[in-house]
Design a protein around this motif. Structure first.
Motif: not given
Length: 165
Positions: A110-122, A133-147
């Motif tokens: 997939i293109f990088r633009e469609a993989n932004m959540c994984a990119d931010q976690l990396a 680190v495991l995250f049971s919900c989106p960290p605040l830093d990526i919550k907007d991107t995930f939504e």
């Protein structure tokens, strides 16, 4: 389930990280993860993220899996049965072995633009103090991107135009 993974390296700091997230069939967050890797190249960072994500999916007894990766070289290596690389062979063999545990698996670029959540976690992984680190919900830093991703909001990809005068 869908697994998105990415690796990230910070050339200035000389640090790398891997990360990703697992979503259910409706696109809801199941779990996210990030790993601090230290000084490794981007290919190794991608493979570490893939291994971590595959292990998590296997531990959750996932039977059917879509793996999305924005590194085309990783997709090509995984889909080529004769691919060999002595430098990463142990990690690569681990990934192949875990992949064989799933009843159905599809690996796709997939293109990088469609993989932004994984990119931010990396990127989080490259800077975090803990090794994993495991995250049971989106960290605040990526919550907007995930939504935004969950709502189908997309970003434009700028492509060069060839042959124009």
């Amino acid at each position: 389930m869908k697994l998105n993974i990415d690796g990230a390296s910070n050339a200035v700091l000389g640090l790398a990280g891997g990360g990703g997230l697992i979503r259910d069939e409706a696109g809801r967050w199941v779990v996210g993860f990030s790993r601090k890797l230290g000084k490794v190249n981007s290919f190794l960072a991608e493979l570490w993220a893939l291994r971590d994500g595959l292990l998590l999916c296997h531990q959750m007894n996932t039977t059917a899996l879509i793996v999305e990766v924005d590194a085309k070289v990783v997709v090509e290596a995984l889909t080529n049965p004769s691919y060999s690389n002595t430098i990463v062979s142990g990690l690569f063999d681990d990934c192949r072995q875990i992949l064989s545990c799933f009843n159905q698996v599809r690996i796709q670029h997939i293109f990088r633009e469609a993989n932004m959540c994984a990119d931010q976690l990396a990127r989080l992984g490259s800077l975090q103090a803990s090794e994993f680190v495991l995250f049971s919900c989106p960290p605040l830093d990526i919550k907007d991107t995930f939504e935004a991703d969950s709502l189908g909001v997309y970003s434009n990809r700028l492509c060069p135009v060839f042959g124009c005068s």
